[in-house]
Design a protein around this motif. Structure first.
Motif, PDB file in Angstrom:
ATOM      1  N   PRO A 105     187.513  36.025  23.053  1.00  0.00           N
ATOM      2  CA  PRO A 105     188.047  35.414  21.827  1.00  0.00           C
ATOM      3  C   PRO A 105     187.173  34.285  21.268  1.00  0.00           C
ATOM      4  N   HIS A 106     186.255  33.732  22.082  1.00  0.00           N
ATOM      5  CA  HIS A 106     185.410  32.632  21.643  1.00  0.00           C
ATOM      6  C   HIS A 106     184.047  33.116  21.153  1.00  0.00           C
ATOM      7  N   LEU A 107     183.857  34.433  21.096  1.00  0.00           N
ATOM      8  CA  LEU A 107     182.596  35.013  20.660  1.00  0.00           C
ATOM      9  C   LEU A 107     182.842  35.901  19.446  1.00  0.00           C
ATOM     10  N   ASN A 108     181.811  36.058  18.627  1.00  0.00           N
ATOM     11  CA  ASN A 108     181.857  37.131  17.626  1.00  0.00           C
ATOM     12  C   ASN A 108     181.424  38.389  18.370  1.00  0.00           C
ATOM     13  N   TYR A 109     182.404  39.104  18.899  1.00  0.00           N
ATOM     14  CA  TYR A 109     182.149  40.170  19.874  1.00  0.00           C
ATOM     15  C   TYR A 109     182.301  41.541  19.235  1.00  0.00           C
ATOM     16  N   GLN A 110     181.302  42.375  19.445  1.00  0.00           N
ATOM     17  CA  GLN A 110     181.332  43.747  18.936  1.00  0.00           C
ATOM     18  C   GLN A 110     180.976  44.681  20.089  1.00  0.00           C
ATOM     19  N   HIS A 111     181.816  45.688  20.274  1.00  0.00           N
ATOM     20  CA  HIS A 111     181.671  46.580  21.422  1.00  0.00           C
ATOM     21  C   HIS A 111     181.335  47.989  20.937  1.00  0.00           C
TER      22      HIS A 111
ATOM     23  N   ILE B  46     176.915  29.754  25.650  1.00  0.00           N
ATOM     24  CA  ILE B  46     176.512  30.060  24.275  1.00  0.00           C
ATOM     25  C   ILE B  46     177.707  29.969  23.330  1.00  0.00           C
ATOM     26  N   ALA B  47     178.927  30.181  23.864  1.00  0.00           N
ATOM     27  CA  ALA B  47     180.122  30.038  23.026  1.00  0.00           C
ATOM     28  C   ALA B  47     180.434  28.575  22.749  1.00  0.00           C
TER      29      ALA B  47
ATOM     30  N   ALA C 287     175.077  52.100   8.063  1.00  0.00           N
ATOM     31  CA  ALA C 287     175.136  51.591   9.436  1.00  0.00           C
ATOM     32  C   ALA C 287     174.953  50.091   9.322  1.00  0.00           C
ATOM     33  N   ALA C 288     175.965  49.327   9.695  1.00  0.00           N
ATOM     34  CA  ALA C 288     175.928  47.888   9.436  1.00  0.00           C
ATOM     35  C   ALA C 288     176.492  47.121  10.624  1.00  0.00           C
ATOM     36  N   VAL C 289     175.913  45.945  10.848  1.00  0.00           N
ATOM     37  CA  VAL C 289     176.451  45.027  11.840  1.00  0.00           C
ATOM     38  C   VAL C 289     176.405  43.634  11.223  1.00  0.00           C
ATOM     39  N   TYR C 290     177.476  42.857  11.444  1.00  0.00           N
ATOM     40  CA  TYR C 290     177.611  41.553  10.809  1.00  0.00           C
ATOM     41  C   TYR C 290     177.693  40.465  11.872  1.00  0.00           C
ATOM     42  N   PHE C 291     177.040  39.346  11.584  1.00  0.00           N
ATOM     43  CA  PHE C 291     176.988  38.244  12.532  1.00  0.00           C
ATOM     44  C   PHE C 291     177.513  36.965  11.897  1.00  0.00           C
ATOM     45  N   GLU C 292     177.798  36.000  12.746  1.00  0.00           N
ATOM     46  CA  GLU C 292     178.285  34.692  12.306  1.00  0.00           C
ATOM     47  C   GLU C 292     177.429  33.605  12.943  1.00  0.00           C
ATOM     48  N   LYS C 293     177.655  32.390  12.487  1.00  0.00           N
ATOM     49  CA  LYS C 293     177.026  31.262  13.144  1.00  0.00           C
ATOM     50  C   LYS C 293     177.637  31.117  14.536  1.00  0.00           C
ATOM     51  N   GLY C 294     176.890  30.582  15.493  1.00  0.00           N
ATOM     52  CA  GLY C 294     177.408  30.435  16.840  1.00  0.00           C
ATOM     53  C   GLY C 294     177.048  31.621  17.707  1.00  0.00           C
ATOM     54  N   ALA C 295     177.932  31.964  18.626  1.00  0.00           N
ATOM     55  CA  ALA C 295     177.658  33.000  19.627  1.00  0.00           C
ATOM     56  C   ALA C 295     178.067  34.378  19.114  1.00  0.00           C
ATOM     57  N   ASN C 296     177.129  35.325  19.155  1.00  0.00           N
ATOM     58  CA  ASN C 296     177.385  36.707  18.759  1.00  0.00           C
ATOM     59  C   ASN C 296     176.954  37.617  19.914  1.00  0.00           C
TER      60      ASN C 296
ATOM     61  N   VAL D 124     173.191  32.393  18.136  1.00  0.00           N
ATOM     62  CA  VAL D 124     172.643  33.141  19.264  1.00  0.00           C
ATOM     63  C   VAL D 124     173.198  34.560  19.181  1.00  0.00           C
ATOM     64  N   ILE D 125     172.298  35.544  19.113  1.00  0.00           N
ATOM     65  CA  ILE D 125     172.714  36.949  19.053  1.00  0.00           C
ATOM     66  C   ILE D 125     172.255  37.621  20.345  1.00  0.00           C
ATOM     67  N   VAL D 126     173.205  38.128  21.101  1.00  0.00           N
ATOM     68  CA  VAL D 126     172.915  38.756  22.393  1.00  0.00           C
ATOM     69  C   VAL D 126     173.265  40.244  22.320  1.00  0.00           C
ATOM     70  N   PHE D 127     172.293  41.073  22.655  1.00  0.00           N
ATOM     71  CA  PHE D 127     172.533  42.511  22.797  1.00  0.00           C
ATOM     72  C   PHE D 127     172.515  42.813  24.293  1.00  0.00           C
ATOM     73  N   GLU D 128     173.610  43.331  24.821  1.00  0.00           N
ATOM     74  CA  GLU D 128     173.732  43.365  26.277  1.00  0.00           C
ATOM     75  C   GLU D 128     174.582  44.535  26.732  1.00  0.00           C
ATOM     76  N   ASN D 129     174.227  45.062  27.905  1.00  0.00           N
ATOM     77  CA  ASN D 129     175.049  46.092  28.533  1.00  0.00           C
ATOM     78  C   ASN D 129     176.267  45.498  29.229  1.00  0.00           C
ATOM     79  N   LYS D 130     176.115  44.292  29.772  1.00  0.00           N
ATOM     80  CA  LYS D 130     177.186  43.687  30.550  1.00  0.00           C
ATOM     81  C   LYS D 130     178.226  43.061  29.632  1.00  0.00           C
ATOM     82  N   GLU D 131     179.482  43.362  29.890  1.00  0.00           N
ATOM     83  CA  GLU D 131     180.579  42.869  29.051  1.00  0.00           C
ATOM     84  C   GLU D 131     180.968  41.450  29.469  1.00  0.00           C
ATOM     85  N   PRO D 132     181.220  40.546  28.506  1.00  0.00           N
ATOM     86  CA  PRO D 132     181.685  39.204  28.856  1.00  0.00           C
ATOM     87  C   PRO D 132     183.066  39.264  29.502  1.00  0.00           C
ATOM     88  N   ASP D 133     183.404  38.224  30.239  1.00  0.00           N
ATOM     89  CA  ASP D 133     184.747  38.107  30.795  1.00  0.00           C
ATOM     90  C   ASP D 133     185.762  38.131  29.648  1.00  0.00           C
TER      91      ASP D 133
END
Length: 605
Positions: A582-588, A559-560, A16-25, A568-577
């Motif tokens: 495309p400007h976020l390291n986005y995982q759904h 944050i983007a 079980a793995a999740v990967y992040f980048e610099k900037g907005a995640n 910045v790593i955000v765990f959230e229920n609300k989906e970004p616009d």
């Protein structure tokens, strides 16, 4: 520093793995998809006593690995078994392996807390716990973690972001903030009792401070103040000239707008031509395959034709159709009909091959023409790029030179200002010692740092303004509450939604400020900064509130755009616009077994 990955593994289990980048995640998904489990994994890797709360999907997983990467590319990994008694293992940049403890020890480097704080220059720092008792404690990673790793409980808390809401922690929370903002701890508390008990010690210290002032700060105050004023004035002039130069550079860009338009037009034409070339080449390939088929059919028919001739010349063989001799009246096969049919088919195939050859020749000629056109267009683009570079080169150079000059002036001003400030602090210390020599009090007075909080307040206010936070100004710091107020209202008085947003702004503002001095890891983890009422709650609480849509959009956009050099790593229920994704390291995490990624843990069976 930033977090690159969080990986949980176990025997006969897919990682079980999740990967992040610099900037907005952003990791977005519904409740019970493992988002909070990931936050708990990071806390456990950093030395928390309790492993992540077990869930059904985590059964069979035994080991946690969290990888951190420094800004210079070096990395280290913390590995820990998912049990309360486990100790973390650190694999550092040089391949060295260390088994560490989870309890902070200020005199040794054998804990994850020491290792982590040492990288930030914060190891071995002392906190004041009580002004009357002069109790103290070592600054640990647990103390620091509160302001860069905010789980869903802390992010909506009404108490100070620096503590846990306990009344006996008020003094220590203030000491933590002073340490972070100034880099100065309360080490003096250890010596306070001895120093205050002996006037001889106080006199010795006063003499030492006076000697330092004479030896290292002998300059004339008036001359230093005048020099500081001159530097300030010159810096202001350079900034004004830089502003003019940037305006001129912007004008140069506008004047070259026609060239940019031509370039864009040529690029569009080139894309069309190259697309046509690709299509023609693909069609030419298909024509070649068709020609091979025609040729194969022709050879087959020619073989049939030769066989018919042989059959016609021989009356000794049997007809392959009816089994009789060809001269028998009972044979129904007419060899002449076979010849005529074969001849007709050969003629048709020859005609098709001829027409196909003409089509291939036409396509080859078209490809050659379009290739020539593409090369011509590329040449035109290169010419335009050279013209654009010529138009703006001088303006760019001027702006660059002025920025370099402004940077040098800022450094000189900062150095002199620090010199003057240090001298003033030493004289203040000398004055305080003089007062203590006249008193017989056994007390320790922490140094004031209210001025140091002003840059933090400005950072937070700027962030809230970018987020369109309602009535975002003024932001002030309440030292009694160790928390901010916004627009005259204490942060704790807002509903959960805006408390969470304000806590996020506090954490990000503090990161922005502390990164300048290297006293921050460079990443912030925010669990549910926008969602207060979670799916599965029995009902909304009284102070649950929906955060306005424009605030949510501005939050994700900011944050983007403005945290590319941090993480910045955000765990959230609300989906970004959708426009921001495309400007976020986005995982759904879909919470669906049929589409996308269900959650943090892979589904079994």
């Amino acid at each position: 520093m930033y977090i690159e990955s969080v990986v949980v593994s176990g025997p006969d289990r897919a990682d079980a793995a999740v990967y992040f980048e610099k900037g907005a995640n952003v990791v977005q998904g519904g409740s019970n998809t493992g988002k909070s489990y990931i936050v708990q994994c990071v806390k456990f890797a950093l030395g928390a006593n309790t492993p992540p709360k077990p869930i059904n999907e985590s059964q069979g997983y035994t080991t946690l690995n969290v990888k951190f990467v420094h800004d210079d590319g070096r990395s280290f990994t913390i590995e820990r078994h998912l049990s309360e008694s486990s100790k973390p293992t650190l694999y550092d940049e040089d391949g060295k392996v260390q088994t560490l403890g989870v309890k902070h020890n200020p005199t040794k480097m054998n804990s994850i807390s020491n290792q982590f704080l040492d990288r930030l220059g914060l190891n071995g720092k002392l906190l004041l716990k009580g002004t009357a008792s002069l109790n103290n404690a070592s600054f640990s990673l647990r103390d620091f973690e509160k302001v860069f790793l905010m789980d869903e409980t802390r992010i909506v808390a009404e108490y100070s972001p620096l503590g846990t809401g306990q009344k006996d922690e008020r003094t220590m929370e203030t000491s933590i903030l002073k340490l972070l903002l100034t880099g100065k701890d309360d080490t003096g508390v250890k010596q306070a009792k001895k120093e205050l008990a002996s006037k001889g010690a106080l006199r010795h210290r006063a003499a030492a401070v006076e000697d330092i002032i004479k030896q290292f700060y002998p300059g004339d105050d008036a001359a230093e103040a005048l020099e500081l004023q001159k530097l300030s004035s010159f810096t202001t002039q350079v900034k004004l000239r830089l502003k003019v130069a940037e305006t001129e550079l912007e004008g140069a860009f506008h004047s070259s707008e026609g060239l940019f338009t031509q370039k864009a037009s040529h690029i569009s034409e080139l894309e069309v031509v190259e697309g046509k070339i690709a299509e023609d080449r693909a069609l030419l390939g298909r024509f070649g395959m068709l020609g091979q088929k025609y040729e194969s059919d022709r050879q087959r028919l020619q073989g049939i034709e030769q066989a018919a001739v042989l059959l016609d010349e021989s009356d000794a063989v049997l007809c392959p159709t009816c089994g009789n001799h060809f001269d028998s009246e009972s044979c129904t096969t007419d060899v002449d009909d076979i010849k005529k049919g074969v001849s007709f088919e050969l003629e048709r195939i020859s005609k098709n091959l001829h027409e196909l050859g003409e089509a291939q020749g036409s396509l080859a000629a078209a490809i050659e023409r379009n290739t020539s056109t593409a090369e011509t267009t590329k040449t035109s683009i290169a010419v335009l790029e050279k013209l654009i570079s010529t138009e703006i080169q001088s303006s760019v150079q001027l702006v660059s030179d002025l920025k370099e000059l402004a940077s040098c002036l800022n450094q000189d001003h900062s150095a002199l200002d620090k010199y003057v400030t240090n001298k003033a602090k030493l004289r203040g210390e000398l004055k305080k010692l003089g007062v203590l020599l006249l008193e017989e009090q056994n007390k320790y007075t922490p140094e004031s740092f209210e001025e140091s909080a002003k840059p933090l307040v400005k950072e937070i206010q700027d962030i809230l303004q970018r987020w369109s936070f309602p009535n975002h100004a003024p932001v002030e710091f309440n030292f009694k509450a160790r928390d901010i107020s916004i627009g005259g209202s204490a942060r704790g008085n807002f509903g959960k939604g805006y408390r969470a947003i304000a806590s996020s702004a506090f954490a990000l503002g503090l990161m922005n400020l502390l990164k300048l001095s290297g006293r921050h890891p460079g990443f912030v983890v925010l669990d549910s900064p926008l969602t207060t009422y979670k799916e599965g709650d029995p009902e909304p609480e009284e102070d649950d509130e929906e955060v306005a849509a424009d605030v949510i959009y501005a939050f994700y956009q900011d944050i983007a755009d403005n945290f590319k050099d941090s993480q910045v790593i955000v765990f959230e229920n609300k989906e970004p616009d959708m426009a921001l994704i495309p400007h976020l390291n986005y995982q759904h995490f879909t919470k669906s077994r049929k589409s996308g990624r269900y959650g943090f843990f892979p589904l079994r069976g």
